[in-house]
Design a protein around this motif. Structure first.
Motif, PDB file in Angstrom:
ATOM      1  N   SER A   1      38.480  46.069  38.026  1.00 44.93           N
ATOM      2  CA  SER A   1      38.463  44.887  38.572  1.00 44.93           C
ATOM      3  C   SER A   1      39.733  44.057  38.777  1.00 44.93           C
ATOM      4  N   THR A   2      40.735  44.236  37.818  1.00 46.28           N
ATOM      5  CA  THR A   2      42.102  43.888  37.844  1.00 46.28           C
ATOM      6  C   THR A   2      42.699  44.352  39.189  1.00 46.28           C
ATOM      7  N   ALA A   3      42.604  45.843  39.603  1.00 52.04           N
ATOM      8  CA  ALA A   3      42.845  46.447  40.754  1.00 52.04           C
ATOM      9  C   ALA A   3      42.297  45.763  41.869  1.00 52.04           C
ATOM     10  N   ALA A   4      41.033  45.533  41.939  1.00 57.49           N
ATOM     11  CA  ALA A   4      40.427  44.574  42.984  1.00 57.49           C
ATOM     12  C   ALA A   4      41.038  43.253  43.033  1.00 57.49           C
ATOM     13  N   GLY A   5      41.350  42.677  42.354  1.00 55.90           N
ATOM     14  CA  GLY A   5      42.120  41.478  42.404  1.00 55.90           C
ATOM     15  C   GLY A   5      43.166  41.478  43.094  1.00 55.90           C
ATOM     16  N   LEU A   6      43.914  42.498  42.481  1.00 55.69           N
ATOM     17  CA  LEU A   6      45.417  42.965  43.168  1.00 55.69           C
ATOM     18  C   LEU A   6      45.277  43.095  44.840  1.00 55.69           C
ATOM     19  N   GLU A   7      44.539  44.057  44.943  1.00 57.44           N
ATOM     20  CA  GLU A   7      43.991  44.204  46.557  1.00 57.44           C
ATOM     21  C   GLU A   7      43.690  42.926  47.175  1.00 57.44           C
ATOM     22  N   MET A   8      42.900  41.935  46.730  1.00 57.00           N
ATOM     23  CA  MET A   8      42.747  40.837  47.243  1.00 57.00           C
ATOM     24  C   MET A   8      44.177  40.100  47.497  1.00 57.00           C
ATOM     25  N   VAL A   9      45.000  40.054  46.500  1.00 58.24           N
ATOM     26  CA  VAL A   9      46.328  39.269  46.713  1.00 58.24           C
ATOM     27  C   VAL A   9      47.000  40.172  47.910  1.00 58.24           C
ATOM     28  N   ALA A  10      47.094  41.364  47.822  1.00 64.06           N
ATOM     29  CA  ALA A  10      47.860  42.218  48.910  1.00 64.06           C
ATOM     30  C   ALA A  10      47.233  41.707  50.386  1.00 64.06           C
ATOM     31  N   ARG A  11      45.892  41.755  50.456  1.00 62.72           N
ATOM     32  CA  ARG A  11      45.518  41.260  51.760  1.00 62.72           C
ATOM     33  C   ARG A  11      45.794  39.913  52.065  1.00 62.72           C
ATOM     34  N   GLY A  12      45.984  38.987  51.045  1.00 63.03           N
ATOM     35  CA  GLY A  12      46.490  37.674  51.470  1.00 63.03           C
ATOM     36  C   GLY A  12      47.829  37.463  51.726  1.00 63.03           C
ATOM     37  N   ARG A  13      48.624  38.498  51.036  1.00 57.34           N
ATOM     38  CA  ARG A  13      50.116  38.571  51.574  1.00 57.34           C
ATOM     39  C   ARG A  13      50.298  38.937  53.032  1.00 57.34           C
ATOM     40  N   SER A  14      49.409  40.216  53.322  1.00 57.80           N
ATOM     41  CA  SER A  14      49.434  40.387  54.512  1.00 57.80           C
ATOM     42  C   SER A  14      49.043  39.352  55.767  1.00 57.80           C
ATOM     43  N   ALA A  15      48.136  38.450  55.349  1.00 53.47           N
ATOM     44  CA  ALA A  15      47.793  37.232  56.198  1.00 53.47           C
ATOM     45  C   ALA A  15      48.835  36.329  56.016  1.00 53.47           C
ATOM     46  N   GLY A  16      49.871  36.261  55.369  1.00 51.84           N
ATOM     47  CA  GLY A  16      51.049  35.259  55.479  1.00 51.84           C
ATOM     48  C   GLY A  16      50.895  34.192  54.239  1.00 51.84           C
ATOM     49  N   VAL A  17      50.231  34.526  53.139  1.00 54.01           N
ATOM     50  CA  VAL A  17      50.175  33.719  52.025  1.00 54.01           C
ATOM     51  C   VAL A  17      51.851  33.812  51.335  1.00 54.01           C
ATOM     52  N   ASP A  18      52.172  32.679  50.720  1.00 53.73           N
ATOM     53  CA  ASP A  18      53.483  32.507  50.207  1.00 53.73           C
ATOM     54  C   ASP A  18      53.160  32.325  48.803  1.00 53.73           C
ATOM     55  N   GLY A  19      52.215  32.337  48.504  1.00 55.61           N
ATOM     56  CA  GLY A  19      51.793  31.847  46.576  1.00 55.61           C
ATOM     57  C   GLY A  19      50.271  32.081  46.433  1.00 55.61           C
ATOM     58  N   VAL A  20      50.216  32.080  45.204  1.00 58.45           N
ATOM     59  CA  VAL A  20      48.881  32.450  44.704  1.00 58.45           C
ATOM     60  C   VAL A  20      48.521  31.390  43.531  1.00 58.45           C
ATOM     61  N   ILE A  21      47.156  30.989  43.696  1.00 61.56           N
ATOM     62  CA  ILE A  21      46.427  30.221  42.760  1.00 61.56           C
ATOM     63  C   ILE A  21      45.556  30.776  41.911  1.00 61.56           C
ATOM     64  N   PHE A  22      45.901  31.118  40.834  1.00 60.70           N
ATOM     65  CA  PHE A  22      44.575  31.368  39.771  1.00 60.70           C
ATOM     66  C   PHE A  22      43.706  30.211  39.678  1.00 60.70           C
ATOM     67  N   GLY A  23      42.709  30.018  40.570  1.00 58.46           N
ATOM     68  CA  GLY A  23      42.051  28.645  40.949  1.00 58.46           C
ATOM     69  C   GLY A  23      40.755  28.755  40.024  1.00 58.46           C
ATOM     70  N   CYS A  24      40.614  29.648  39.046  1.00 58.39           N
ATOM     71  CA  CYS A  24      39.426  29.608  38.194  1.00 58.39           C
ATOM     72  C   CYS A  24      40.217  29.848  36.652  1.00 58.39           C
ATOM     73  N   THR A  25      39.544  29.196  35.927  1.00 54.99           N
ATOM     74  CA  THR A  25      40.288  29.091  34.555  1.00 54.99           C
ATOM     75  C   THR A  25      40.174  30.437  33.739  1.00 54.99           C
ATOM     76  N   GLU A  26      39.544  31.552  34.309  1.00 50.45           N
ATOM     77  CA  GLU A  26      39.506  32.795  33.711  1.00 50.45           C
ATOM     78  C   GLU A  26      40.251  33.820  34.533  1.00 50.45           C
ATOM     79  N   VAL A  27      40.684  33.711  35.715  1.00 51.10           N
ATOM     80  CA  VAL A  27      41.631  34.394  36.473  1.00 51.10           C
ATOM     81  C   VAL A  27      42.674  34.895  35.796  1.00 51.10           C
ATOM     82  N   GLY A  28      43.392  34.067  35.031  1.00 56.25           N
ATOM     83  CA  GLY A  28      44.608  34.480  34.220  1.00 56.25           C
ATOM     84  C   GLY A  28      44.159  35.377  32.986  1.00 56.25           C
ATOM     85  N   LEU A  29      43.011  35.816  32.887  1.00 58.63           N
ATOM     86  CA  LEU A  29      42.646  37.035  32.001  1.00 58.63           C
ATOM     87  C   LEU A  29      42.587  38.418  32.902  1.00 58.63           C
ATOM     88  N   LEU A  30      42.402  38.175  34.226  1.00 55.15           N
ATOM     89  CA  LEU A  30      42.470  39.194  35.166  1.00 55.15           C
ATOM     90  C   LEU A  30      43.738  39.776  35.565  1.00 55.15           C
TER      91      LEU A  30
END
Length: 229
Positions: free
Chosen positions: A173-202
């Motif tokens: 699941s951590t790997a899946a989360g990092l893949e989501m970040v990588a796809r976001g980076r390809s789309a031009g994001v310049d930051g990431v929000i851990f926008g659920c209070t549990e995402v920092g566990l992942l």
């Protein structure tokens, strides 16, 4: 020191992080044996999750407003809601109390702007990613949040509710989360929000090559700033 009232339990896993971080921050600021003046009203998450799934937000708002009133009556000087998703009910809570309510989205927006982030990737529950209440608040602060595609939103929702909220952290699941970040980076994001209070566990900020705002941590910082002002 002012007393911080925390509405928790959504989930219990992230509420434990709030307790730890609020006390850590007070100890760091004041030193010695200092700790935070806290009141916690921790609700049973199961019925709230059922109401979420049924889109019965008026009922969740009534539950949280009642929790906020009880915290204020017990002596809280400020109220925190220890969950991003349930800030959909922020106005119901604000309308029920006379003390300040510190919105997690405001703390998040301030932290992103301090980093110079303009287009963050929002990783959160399906409700937070798809409904307007959170993204609109970020947009009002001058930000342009991006959310993952439908498949990734569904996957992240399952990870949060079926794993993280139950104290389970799986490497895949951590790997899946990092893949989501990588796809976001390809789309031009310049930051990431851990926008659920549990995402920092992942995920950890040191796994990501752009600024990361963990909403739990910046929310706690805002509360301690208020309590010690």
């Amino acid at each position: 020191m002012k007393t911080i009232g925390v509405i928790g339990g959504m989930s219990a896993e992230s509420t434990a992080i709030y307790y730890r971080e609020l006390n850590r921050l007070v100890r760091e600021r004041l030193g010695g044996l200092h700790s935070a003046e806290l009141l916690i009203r921790s609700v049973d998450f199961a019925p709230i999750a059922e109401l979420q799934a049924a889109d019965r937000w008026d009922e969740t708002g009534a539950i949280l407003a009642d929790a906020a009133r009880k915290l204020e009556a017990a002596g809280a000087d400020v109220i925190l809601l220890a969950t991003n998703t349930m800030h959909l009910n922020a106005e119901a809570i604000r309308g029920a109390i006379g003390v300040p309510f510190l919105h997690i989205g405001d703390a998040t927006a301030a932290a992103l702007k301090a980093w110079g982030v303009r287009r963050p990737l929002l990783l959160a529950t399906r409700f937070t990613m798809e409904k307007a209440f959170y993204k609109d608040r970020l947009a009002a602060a001058g930000l342009d949040p991006l959310v993952p595609d439908q498949a990734d939103r569904d996957r992240l929702q399952a990870i949060i509710y079926d794993e993280l909220c139950q104290g389970v952290v799986r490497p895949q699941s951590t790997a899946a989360g990092l893949e989501m970040v990588a796809r976001g980076r390809s789309a031009g994001v310049d930051g990431v929000i851990f926008g659920c209070t549990e995402v920092g566990l992942l995920l950890s900020p040191d796994q990501i090559d752009v600024p990361v705002v963990d909403t739990t941590l910046v929310h706690c910082e805002a509360a301690v700033n208020f309590a010690l002002a």
